[in-house]
Design an enzyme around this catalytic site. Structure first.
Site, PDB file in Angstrom:
ATOM      1  N   LYS A 197      37.324 -15.799 -63.696  1.00  0.00           N
ATOM      2  CA  LYS A 197      38.373 -16.668 -64.228  1.00  0.00           C
ATOM      3  C   LYS A 197      37.892 -18.112 -64.302  1.00  0.00           C
ATOM      4  CE  LYS A 197      42.633 -16.173 -62.746  1.00  0.00           C
ATOM      5  NZ  LYS A 197      43.881 -16.260 -61.942  1.00  0.00           N
ATOM      6  N   GLU A 203      28.673 -15.214 -56.588  1.00  0.00           N
ATOM      7  CA  GLU A 203      27.989 -13.946 -56.810  1.00  0.00           C
ATOM      8  C   GLU A 203      27.847 -13.652 -58.299  1.00  0.00           C
ATOM      9  OE1 GLU A 203      30.418 -13.620 -52.961  1.00  0.00           O
ATOM     10  OE2 GLU A 203      30.693 -14.440 -54.980  1.00  0.00           O
ATOM     11  N   GLY A 258      43.581 -11.720 -59.137  1.00  0.00           N
ATOM     12  CA  GLY A 258      42.370 -10.928 -59.322  1.00  0.00           C
ATOM     13  C   GLY A 258      42.563  -9.449 -59.099  1.00  0.00           C
ATOM     14  N   ARG A 259      43.242  -9.073 -58.007  1.00  0.00           N
ATOM     15  CA  ARG A 259      43.394  -7.651 -57.691  1.00  0.00           C
ATOM     16  C   ARG A 259      44.440  -6.968 -58.566  1.00  0.00           C
ATOM     17  NH1 ARG A 259      44.781 -11.169 -53.920  1.00  0.00           N
ATOM     18  NH2 ARG A 259      46.863 -11.242 -52.998  1.00  0.00           N
ATOM     19  N   GLU A 344      44.108  -7.292 -49.046  1.00  0.00           N
ATOM     20  CA  GLU A 344      44.047  -8.697 -49.449  1.00  0.00           C
ATOM     21  C   GLU A 344      45.442  -9.240 -49.706  1.00  0.00           C
ATOM     22  OE1 GLU A 344      40.523 -10.416 -51.680  1.00  0.00           O
ATOM     23  OE2 GLU A 344      42.047 -10.499 -53.249  1.00  0.00           O
ATOM     24  N   HIS A 375      34.370  17.258 -44.267  1.00  0.00           N
ATOM     25  CA  HIS A 375      33.110  17.584 -43.588  1.00  0.00           C
ATOM     26  C   HIS A 375      32.531  16.374 -42.861  1.00  0.00           C
ATOM     27  CE1 HIS A 375      32.842  21.616 -45.373  1.00  0.00           C
ATOM     28  NE2 HIS A 375      33.461  21.059 -46.387  1.00  0.00           N
ATOM     29  N   LYS A 495      34.277 -18.155 -48.602  1.00  0.00           N
ATOM     30  CA  LYS A 495      33.526 -18.766 -49.702  1.00  0.00           C
ATOM     31  C   LYS A 495      33.095 -20.192 -49.345  1.00  0.00           C
ATOM     32  CE  LYS A 495      35.867 -16.278 -53.481  1.00  0.00           C
ATOM     33  NZ  LYS A 495      36.743 -16.461 -54.656  1.00  0.00           N
TER      34      LYS A 495
END
Length: 530
Positions: A197, A203, A258-259, A344, A375, A495
């Site tokens: 955005k 990153e 964002g999410r 979050e 398993h 951050k």
């Protein structure tokens, strides 16, 4: 509102929890032959079974009273009206508007039209790389919500994958992620989507600059950037400086968290992977769940009920861990997406009034597709010492049908939820011929609560319904716990600290203001860097 734990509704639930805590699901089912019918809900072919939760109809009545006290419908109205319910950032919460179809804001419809045109040009070969070859590979560069949601949806809809186009996702700052992807690609036929955005995310921008260098090494001309990079961003100045043409930038508004952003231009890799018409169906499925959530009364409302059961498990049964188990390989990344969505959003300890809460909030979410989990960690669920609430997700029919596979998969899904609920007594173990010395080891307490969600099949529409179901669950829990579910200041703190530490790790600034542990670790790491 006053302190949540002092309200009449909360205290009534505490009293009720003490009354029914001795009950076991075996006895509860035996006492009510109609329990499955009473404690399951449907919306069209979308079905949820709550009957294996450690609740009674009275529990749900009391929980709905708590929801009324929290004014859950009022919070829906505030969100839909555009009120800045994300009060710490003074932002509205508008992700539902992204999938509102003809009722969506004009700017949303405009971006969707641009996305549709772009997908068409990629799919039919109009868009070409610097060498004149058509695009065969898309690489999405993002992180968090700009990666998890689109990555999950693209994998979930693999049966709708466009032929002759591969979509890749790179999010990790670890160079192994990007390098491993680029090693398999041809720069002449690769297109990058930079999903950020602000176009400042460390990153994403680090990976984007490396990808840019990789491309220019092959092309030898800066003009190639305009043919191989597009962006989902609102920072036109930064995207222009990078070399991305304004017409290749797909914006979205600051009221898109964002999410919750896969419905926006952040969903461009989904549309490219499965075709824009299927992306529209994804939006339509979410819109269908929105309309159900906005209009259904509490006793029939799927997201609200899912939230109420979650609150009951967390606050009154003390289940601080929640497993998500999709019995679908295609939904294998759903637990990771829901981890961000839920933890979050509601992983908070300060309420809307700025006060520390005196009750547990969001549990730790985790999960793995069935049958793999059976398993590995299901042993702990069956005979461990912790109470773990679970969601099982199953498909009525397989998206990749092969003879003999899906019936076995469904059998395992239903068997696990049944075994967790009812267990196996010592007498049953003996009746099965188990040696007395091993009876204790072959006894399973059961009484582990679970919900089973059944989709008729995995399509863009039903996937949209499923994701929106969990989004509205998060919204309801935020209202119930009196939290702002739409900020994430804990993420921002990490951050900030990383940006301060990076120059020290590079040796560009002293470490005098750092704690002893961090100083020592940096000194230790320097020996390898040197």
């Amino acid at each position: 509102m006053g302190r949540l734990t002092t309200t009449a509704a909360w205290q009534a639930l505490e009293k009720h929890a003490a009354e029914i805590s001795p009950l076991h699901l075996r006895g509860i089912f035996a006492a009510d032959p109609q329990r499955f019918t009473r404690l399951s809900l449907a919306h069209g072919q979308f079905f949820i079974d709550f009957s294996k939760q450690r609740i009674t109809p009275t529990t749900l009545t009391l929980l709905r009273q708590l929801a009324e006290q929290a004014d859950w419908q009022g919070w829906i109205a505030r969100m839909r009206s555009g009120e800045a319910i994300n009060h710490t950032e003074n932002r509205a919460v508008g992700h539902c508007a992204l999938r509102a179809g003809p009722q969506a804001p004009a700017e949303v419809r405009h971006v969707l039209r641009r996305m549709a045109d772009f997908c068409e040009r990629i799919h039919d070969g109009q868009w070409r790389g610097f060498s004149g070859e058509r695009i065969t590979d898309i690489v999405n560069l993002g992180i968090g919500g700009s990666d998890l949601g689109p990555r999950m949806a693209a994998q979930a809809l693999a049966s709708f994958q466009q032929p002759d186009l591969r979509v890749h996702f790179v999010s990790n700052l670890d160079s192994a992620d990007l390098a491993g992807t680029l090693s398999r690609l041809n720069p002449r036929t690769t297109l990058f989507i930079v999903a950020s955005k602000t176009f400042t995310t460390l990153e994403t921008l680090t990976n984007a600059r490396t990808a840019r260098h990789w491309l220019l090494h092959a092309a030898g001309d800066d003009s190639a950037i305009s043919r191989h990079f597009v962006a989902a961003s609102t920072n036109l100045a930064a995207t222009g400086e990078f070399g991305i043409a304004p017409e290749n930038v797909f914006p979205f508004s600051d009221w898109v968290g964002g999410r919750f952003s896969l419905w926006s231009s952040i969903g461009l890799p989904i549309a490219l992977a499965v075709g824009f018409r299927n992306f529209e169906q994804l939006l339509a499925g979410a819109r269908d769940m929105d309309e159900h959530f906005f209009s259904a009364p509490a006793e029939h409302n799927l997201p609200l009920t899912l939230a109420l059961v979650g609150l009951w498990n967390t606050n009154f049964l003390n289940a601080h861990s929640h497993g998500i188990f999709p019995y679908s390989h295609s939904l294998g990344l759903l637990p990771a997406h829901l981890q961000q969505l839920e933890m979050e959003s509601n992983g908070k300890r300060i309420d809307r009034d700025g006060l520390p809460v005196d009750y547990a909030t969001n549990p730790v979410l985790w999960g793995e597709p069935g049958t793999n989990g059976q398993h590995s960690f299901f042993q702990l669920l069956h005979q461990g010492s912790a109470l773990v609430a679970c969601d099982f997700i199953a498909l009525g029919k397989s998206d990749f049908p092969l003879p003999g596979h899906h019936s076995g998969l469904l059998a395992n899904c239903l068997a696990q939820s049944s075994a967790l609920a009812f267990g196996q007594t010592a007498d049953e173990a003996r009746a099965a011929g188990i040696d007395e010395a091993l009876v204790a080891y072959r006894t399973f307490p059961g009484n582990q609560p679970s919900t089973t969600i059944i989709l008729p099949e995995l399509t863009p529409f039903t996937l949209g319904q499923l994701i929106a179901l969990y989004e509205h669950k998060v919204f309801c829990l935020g209202a119930l716990w009196n939290l702002n579910a739409f900020d994430q200041w804990g993420v921002e703190l990490g951050k900030q600290l990383a940006s301060r530490l990076a120059p020290t790790i590079r040796g560009e600034r002293p470490d005098d203001d750092l704690d002893a542990s961090t100083r020592g670790l940096i000194a230790h790491l320097h020996q390898f860097r040197n």
